[in-house]
Enzyme design. Sequence first.
Site, PDB file in Angstrom:
ATOM      1  N   GLY A  12       8.987  56.687  37.467  1.00 28.73           N
ATOM      2  CA  GLY A  12       9.851  57.838  37.743  1.00 28.73           C
ATOM      3  C   GLY A  12       9.543  59.079  36.937  1.00 28.73           C
ATOM      4  O   GLY A  12      10.397  59.948  36.791  1.00 28.73           O
ATOM      5  N   SER A  18      11.211  65.253  33.578  1.00 33.57           N
ATOM      6  CA  SER A  18      11.826  64.015  34.077  1.00 33.57           C
ATOM      7  C   SER A  18      12.527  63.254  32.965  1.00 33.57           C
ATOM      8  O   SER A  18      12.024  63.164  31.829  1.00 33.57           O
ATOM      9  CB  SER A  18      10.753  63.092  34.666  1.00 33.57           C
ATOM     10  OG  SER A  18      10.156  63.676  35.782  1.00 33.57           O
ATOM     11  N   ASP A  64       4.508  53.060  44.999  1.00 33.80           N
ATOM     12  CA  ASP A  64       5.598  53.615  45.808  1.00 33.80           C
ATOM     13  C   ASP A  64       6.570  52.452  46.007  1.00 33.80           C
ATOM     14  O   ASP A  64       6.228  51.463  46.661  1.00 33.80           O
ATOM     15  CB  ASP A  64       5.032  54.111  47.145  1.00 33.80           C
ATOM     16  CG  ASP A  64       6.115  54.658  48.066  1.00 33.80           C
ATOM     17  OD1 ASP A  64       7.298  54.310  47.880  1.00 33.80           O
ATOM     18  OD2 ASP A  64       5.770  55.409  48.993  1.00 33.80           O
ATOM     19  N   VAL A  65       7.773  52.567  45.440  1.00 36.51           N
ATOM     20  CA  VAL A  65       8.678  51.407  45.441  1.00 36.51           C
ATOM     21  C   VAL A  65       9.203  51.050  46.827  1.00 36.51           C
ATOM     22  O   VAL A  65       9.831  50.008  46.993  1.00 36.51           O
ATOM     23  CB  VAL A  65       9.862  51.594  44.461  1.00 36.51           C
ATOM     24  CG1 VAL A  65       9.393  51.650  43.019  1.00 36.51           C
ATOM     25  CG2 VAL A  65      10.701  52.820  44.820  1.00 36.51           C
ATOM     26  N   ALA A  95      17.088  60.629  48.269  1.00 42.28           N
ATOM     27  CA  ALA A  95      17.913  60.664  49.490  1.00 42.28           C
ATOM     28  C   ALA A  95      17.409  61.831  50.328  1.00 42.28           C
ATOM     29  O   ALA A  95      17.090  62.894  49.782  1.00 42.28           O
ATOM     30  CB  ALA A  95      19.381  60.876  49.152  1.00 42.28           C
ATOM     31  N   TYR A 155      27.067  65.544  46.142  1.00 37.12           N
ATOM     32  CA  TYR A 155      26.291  64.379  45.695  1.00 37.12           C
ATOM     33  C   TYR A 155      26.289  63.289  46.778  1.00 37.12           C
ATOM     34  O   TYR A 155      25.416  62.431  46.827  1.00 37.12           O
ATOM     35  CB  TYR A 155      26.847  63.857  44.370  1.00 37.12           C
ATOM     36  CG  TYR A 155      25.848  63.068  43.565  1.00 37.12           C
ATOM     37  CD1 TYR A 155      24.646  63.639  43.150  1.00 37.12           C
ATOM     38  CD2 TYR A 155      26.086  61.741  43.215  1.00 37.12           C
ATOM     39  CE1 TYR A 155      23.721  62.920  42.416  1.00 37.12           C
ATOM     40  CE2 TYR A 155      25.168  61.004  42.478  1.00 37.12           C
ATOM     41  CZ  TYR A 155      23.992  61.605  42.086  1.00 37.12           C
ATOM     42  OH  TYR A 155      23.075  60.885  41.356  1.00 37.12           O
ATOM     43  N   LYS A 162      24.488  55.403  43.898  1.00 32.29           N
ATOM     44  CA  LYS A 162      24.677  55.133  42.462  1.00 32.29           C
ATOM     45  C   LYS A 162      25.763  54.083  42.247  1.00 32.29           C
ATOM     46  O   LYS A 162      25.674  53.270  41.318  1.00 32.29           O
ATOM     47  CB  LYS A 162      25.016  56.422  41.701  1.00 32.29           C
ATOM     48  CG  LYS A 162      23.860  57.409  41.599  1.00 32.29           C
ATOM     49  CD  LYS A 162      22.604  56.815  40.990  1.00 32.29           C
ATOM     50  CE  LYS A 162      21.528  57.845  40.717  1.00 32.29           C
ATOM     51  NZ  LYS A 162      20.206  57.257  40.463  1.00 32.29           N
ATOM     52  N   ILE A 191      21.127  67.171  34.442  1.00 31.38           N
ATOM     53  CA  ILE A 191      19.968  67.771  33.770  1.00 31.38           C
ATOM     54  C   ILE A 191      19.112  68.412  34.853  1.00 31.38           C
ATOM     55  O   ILE A 191      18.918  67.813  35.930  1.00 31.38           O
ATOM     56  CB  ILE A 191      19.122  66.697  33.037  1.00 31.38           C
ATOM     57  CG1 ILE A 191      19.972  65.959  31.992  1.00 31.38           C
ATOM     58  CG2 ILE A 191      17.895  67.319  32.367  1.00 31.38           C
ATOM     59  CD1 ILE A 191      19.243  64.803  31.309  1.00 31.38           C
ATOM     60  N   THR A 193      16.250  68.746  36.669  1.00 33.40           N
ATOM     61  CA  THR A 193      14.959  68.100  36.938  1.00 33.40           C
ATOM     62  C   THR A 193      14.600  68.365  38.404  1.00 33.40           C
ATOM     63  O   THR A 193      15.405  68.926  39.147  1.00 33.40           O
ATOM     64  CB  THR A 193      15.067  66.575  36.740  1.00 33.40           C
ATOM     65  OG1 THR A 193      16.037  66.072  37.668  1.00 33.40           O
ATOM     66  CG2 THR A 193      15.466  66.203  35.328  1.00 33.40           C
ATOM     67  N   LEU A 194      13.432  67.877  38.792  1.00 37.42           N
ATOM     68  CA  LEU A 194      12.992  68.066  40.184  1.00 37.42           C
ATOM     69  C   LEU A 194      13.998  67.451  41.163  1.00 37.42           C
ATOM     70  O   LEU A 194      14.417  68.087  42.140  1.00 37.42           O
ATOM     71  CB  LEU A 194      11.624  67.399  40.346  1.00 37.42           C
ATOM     72  CG  LEU A 194      10.748  67.860  41.493  1.00 37.42           C
ATOM     73  CD1 LEU A 194      10.472  69.353  41.392  1.00 37.42           C
ATOM     74  CD2 LEU A 194       9.436  67.073  41.485  1.00 37.42           C
TER      75      LEU A 194
HETATM   76  P1  NAP Z   1      12.706  63.427  38.699  1.00 35.49           P
HETATM   77  O1  NAP Z   1      11.999  63.957  37.536  1.00 35.49           O
HETATM   78  O2  NAP Z   1      12.517  64.139  39.995  1.00 35.49           O
HETATM   79  O3  NAP Z   1      12.409  61.880  38.851  1.00 35.49           O
HETATM   80  C1  NAP Z   1      12.675  61.136  40.036  1.00 35.49           C
HETATM   81  C2  NAP Z   1      11.504  60.252  40.231  1.00 35.49           C
HETATM   82  O4  NAP Z   1      11.701  59.326  41.323  1.00 35.49           O
HETATM   83  C3  NAP Z   1      10.259  61.051  40.578  1.00 35.49           C
HETATM   84  O5  NAP Z   1       9.237  60.686  39.699  1.00 35.49           O
HETATM   85  C4  NAP Z   1       9.980  60.622  42.001  1.00 35.49           C
HETATM   86  O6  NAP Z   1       8.623  60.708  42.329  1.00 35.49           O
HETATM   87  C5  NAP Z   1      10.435  59.182  41.931  1.00 35.49           C
HETATM   88  N1  NAP Z   1      10.458  58.569  43.246  1.00 35.49           N
HETATM   89  C6  NAP Z   1      11.122  58.967  44.366  1.00 35.49           C
HETATM   90  N2  NAP Z   1      10.830  58.154  45.378  1.00 35.49           N
HETATM   91  C7  NAP Z   1       9.973  57.217  44.897  1.00 35.49           C
HETATM   92  C8  NAP Z   1       9.300  56.100  45.465  1.00 35.49           C
HETATM   93  N3  NAP Z   1       9.439  55.765  46.762  1.00 35.49           N
HETATM   94  N4  NAP Z   1       8.484  55.354  44.669  1.00 35.49           N
HETATM   95  C9  NAP Z   1       8.306  55.676  43.393  1.00 35.49           C
HETATM   96  N5  NAP Z   1       8.895  56.724  42.790  1.00 35.49           N
HETATM   97  C10 NAP Z   1       9.727  57.487  43.540  1.00 35.49           C
HETATM   98  O7  NAP Z   1      14.288  63.461  38.452  1.00 35.49           O
HETATM   99  P2  NAP Z   1      15.227  62.791  37.330  1.00 35.49           P
HETATM  100  O8  NAP Z   1      16.443  63.631  37.328  1.00 35.49           O
HETATM  101  O9  NAP Z   1      14.475  62.548  36.075  1.00 35.49           O
HETATM  102  O10 NAP Z   1      15.631  61.432  38.030  1.00 35.49           O
HETATM  103  C11 NAP Z   1      15.431  60.160  37.444  1.00 35.49           C
HETATM  104  C12 NAP Z   1      16.653  59.276  37.662  1.00 35.49           C
HETATM  105  O11 NAP Z   1      17.743  59.826  36.909  1.00 35.49           O
HETATM  106  C13 NAP Z   1      17.140  59.217  39.104  1.00 35.49           C
HETATM  107  O12 NAP Z   1      17.597  57.912  39.369  1.00 35.49           O
HETATM  108  C14 NAP Z   1      18.301  60.192  39.100  1.00 35.49           C
HETATM  109  O13 NAP Z   1      19.234  59.930  40.139  1.00 35.49           O
HETATM  110  C15 NAP Z   1      18.871  59.875  37.736  1.00 35.49           C
HETATM  111  N6  NAP Z   1      19.811  60.869  37.193  1.00 35.49           N
HETATM  112  C16 NAP Z   1      19.485  62.194  37.165  1.00 35.49           C
HETATM  113  C17 NAP Z   1      20.387  63.103  36.659  1.00 35.49           C
HETATM  114  C18 NAP Z   1      20.075  64.572  36.647  1.00 35.49           C
HETATM  115  O14 NAP Z   1      21.015  65.380  36.583  1.00 35.49           O
HETATM  116  N7  NAP Z   1      18.822  64.969  36.673  1.00 35.49           N
HETATM  117  C19 NAP Z   1      21.620  62.671  36.141  1.00 35.49           C
HETATM  118  C20 NAP Z   1      21.913  61.317  36.163  1.00 35.49           C
HETATM  119  C21 NAP Z   1      21.000  60.413  36.694  1.00 35.49           C
HETATM  120  P3  NAP Z   1       8.102  62.059  43.051  1.00 35.49           P
HETATM  121  O15 NAP Z   1       8.791  63.252  42.464  1.00 35.49           O
HETATM  122  O16 NAP Z   1       6.695  62.017  42.716  1.00 35.49           O
HETATM  123  O17 NAP Z   1       8.451  61.889  44.491  1.00 35.49           O
END
Ligand code: NAP
Length: 274
Positions: A12, A18, A64-65, A95, A155, A162, A191, A193-194
């Site tokens: 991830g 990230s 790719d999960v 999503a 959301y 979640k 946070i 992030t992408l």
């Molecule tokens: P992020 O940097 O965009 O990370 C999400 C990751 O999931 C990316 O590396 C993405 O890969 C990967 N991904 C998506 N589909 C995939 C697949 N089929 N196989 C493998 N990898 C896949 O965003 P992040 O905010 O750090 O998110 C990480 C986790 O934290 C997520 O579960 C998110 O819901 C959770 N979270 C985020 C926040 C927030 O506010 N940012 C708060 C609470 C929880 P690609 O980008 O390369 O597609």
Amino acid sequence: MVMEGKKGVVLGIANKKSIAYGIAKACKKQGAQIAIAYINDRFAQKLAPIADDLECKDRFYPCDVSKPEEIVALRELLKKDFGEIDFIVHSIAFAPKEGLAGRFMDITKEAFDIAMDISVYSLIELARELKPILSKNASVLTLSYYGGVKYIPNYNLMGVAKAALEMTTKYLAEDLGVDGIRVNAISAGPIKTLAATGIDDFSFVLKWNAAHAPLKQNVTIEQVGNSGMYLLSDLSSGVTGEIHYVDGGYNIMGMPATIEDENGRSKLAWNGES
Ligand code: NAP
């Protein structure tokens, strides 16, 4: 160092913003050896400097999960390079855009299935398929958000995912506890992030959380990283099935005050009229 001798895989990392990168950095800083998995070749080049930084250029695998055969292939690569591993970081969610705005009840079955598959089922599959190479006392960590517990505007579908992810964490913790393997989640505050930029009005969510959390600021990937490192380390050996909030305390607020008094303390935005 707390993670000396520990080996693990982080899924991830999209870039240096990230959450998974914050966790990987914290683990590495405490002596862990890291492997990272990236979604497809398009990202291999982009992530190469990060693999360099985490000193895992030789343990940098595609996965790719949503493709079961790639999870099995990941296990075989990890087995070849590491033998056993001590931790897994599952920091993945997806999503379709239509599930992150508008009326919740309009979500299509197709979008629902995709979100649940990538954001929830992948944790179950990873735990099951990687179990043969998990060491005794291994630790698995996933990432959740408060939108899985309470309504958060836009959301939508990810909130339902979640909620399922948090229960998945608990059922997996029970399944794997007998082998000494722990499974926990961090519920992180918002946070930038992408993934987060896909959620409509996310900048307002950031402002709202910073204004209403007891610590009066948003959390960083370094803070989530350190808490993640603790949950992956033996320091948390008695903790499993837990949803650990790293959100500046936002989740404890039943009635957020909306202004500060002259001493900077929270005060109700109410003029005293009944
Ligand atoms: P992020 O940097 O965009 O990370 C999400 C990751 O999931 C990316 O590396 C993405 O890969 C990967 N991904 C998506 N589909 C995939 C697949 N089929 N196989 C493998 N990898 C896949 O965003 P992040 O905010 O750090 O998110 C990480 C986790 O934290 C997520 O579960 C998110 O819901 C959770 N979270 C985020 C926040 C927030 O506010 N940012 C708060 C609470 C929880 P690609 O980008 O390369 O597609």
